[in-house]
Design an enzyme around this catalytic site. Sequence first.
Site, PDB file in Angstrom:
ATOM      1  N   LYS A  13       1.203  -1.410  -0.233  1.00 28.40           N
ATOM      2  CA  LYS A  13      -0.047  -0.094   0.004  1.00 28.40           C
ATOM      3  C   LYS A  13       0.929   1.557   0.048  1.00 28.40           C
ATOM      4  CE  LYS A  13      -1.905  -0.745   3.752  1.00 28.40           C
ATOM      5  NZ  LYS A  13      -1.498  -2.309   3.955  1.00 28.40           N
ATOM      6  N   ARG A  88      -9.718   1.618   8.859  1.00 32.85           N
ATOM      7  CA  ARG A  88      -9.018  -0.226   9.336  1.00 32.85           C
ATOM      8  C   ARG A  88     -10.207  -0.605   9.668  1.00 32.85           C
ATOM      9  NH1 ARG A  88      -3.399   0.583   9.118  1.00 32.85           N
ATOM     10  NH2 ARG A  88      -2.228  -1.396   9.637  1.00 32.85           N
ATOM     11  N   ARG A 127      11.807  -5.858   4.633  1.00 32.99           N
ATOM     12  CA  ARG A 127      11.398  -4.651   4.527  1.00 32.99           C
ATOM     13  C   ARG A 127      12.258  -3.840   5.190  1.00 32.99           C
ATOM     14  NH1 ARG A 127       5.441  -2.215   5.841  1.00 32.99           N
ATOM     15  NH2 ARG A 127       5.251  -3.117   7.067  1.00 32.99           N
ATOM     16  N   ARG A 161      11.103  -2.315  10.831  1.00 34.01           N
ATOM     17  CA  ARG A 161       9.642  -1.829  11.912  1.00 34.01           C
ATOM     18  C   ARG A 161       9.988  -2.989  13.099  1.00 34.01           C
ATOM     19  NH1 ARG A 161       4.783  -0.290   7.805  1.00 34.01           N
ATOM     20  NH2 ARG A 161       3.926  -1.324   9.590  1.00 34.01           N
ATOM     21  N   ARG A 172      -1.192  -8.937  12.800  1.00 35.06           N
ATOM     22  CA  ARG A 172      -1.667  -8.117  12.071  1.00 35.06           C
ATOM     23  C   ARG A 172      -1.692  -8.715  11.189  1.00 35.06           C
ATOM     24  NH1 ARG A 172       3.941  -5.594  10.578  1.00 35.06           N
ATOM     25  NH2 ARG A 172       3.051  -4.234   8.962  1.00 35.06           N
TER      26      ARG A 172
END
Length: 217
Positions: A13, A88, A127, A161, A172
């Site tokens: 996203k 969300r 990431r 992160r 998540r």
Amino acid sequence: MRIVLVGPPGAGKGTQAAFLAKNLSIPHISTGDLFRANISQGTELGKQAKAYMDAGNLVPDEVTIGMAKDRMAKPDAENGFLLDGFPRNVSQAEALDVALKADDVKLDAVLDLEVPEDEVVKRIAGRRICRKDSSHVFHVTYSQPKQEGVCDVCGGELYQREDDSEDTVRKRLEVYHTQTEPIIDYYRTQGLVVTISALGKVDEVTERAMDALKGDK
Ligand code: AP5
Ligand code: MG
């Protein structure tokens, strides 16, 4: 244009939003990035959000909805925006509808990025994001920075992160399925949902998304 981006954690996203926002000349508004900026600045809001984020849970609506509305009220968002990570859950979607109605405007599309779970896990595992601005996103194999550990955009340090650990990612994903996926049906009843595959190279996905938003899928 007023667009909502939806998709599981790691779908791309933030990566796509950067290109789409540029192509469409609208601001990219990511509630995740807003929370991370507050955390790094040590604000009260950041302190409230951190424990929820580290556990992979949603930050409570009382905090999130006000923050998102404040950002959408800024002058650069007057003629449109690309929302990434907001709404969300259904109550956030309802609050957004109320806010848009008060301004006499409407969403144009909800772009749903579809990616299989095994790919999402690979994307998250590699990431790296920028310490100065968490909207600058890289990947150790798929989207390498020119210099290892250094952000191409601003020279900031790249890091992993805190919520990208295996256990938190699992949480998540569960939160995504139980709380966020229902907004796709919510928006489907409004005829707004456009689903695309987010597999393939970043620029291929951007092209697919632009075509879908123009309506010539
Ligand atoms: P947030 O920051 O929004 O995280 P998320 O939704 O879990 O999504 P991610 O940022 O992890 O993934 P992404 O889809 O942006 O993927 P990316 O482009 O980075 O939220 C974090 C937390 O904040 C939440 O858990 C919650 O606690 C809180 N929060 C935020 N909003 C909230 C709200 N509205 N209400 C309540 N709480 C809220 O890409 C992933 C990786 O893949 C990157 O390394 C990238 O380089 C790579 N990649 C991207 N595209 C491709 C491609 N096509 N091919 C190969 N690799 C690719
Ligand atoms: Mg993101």
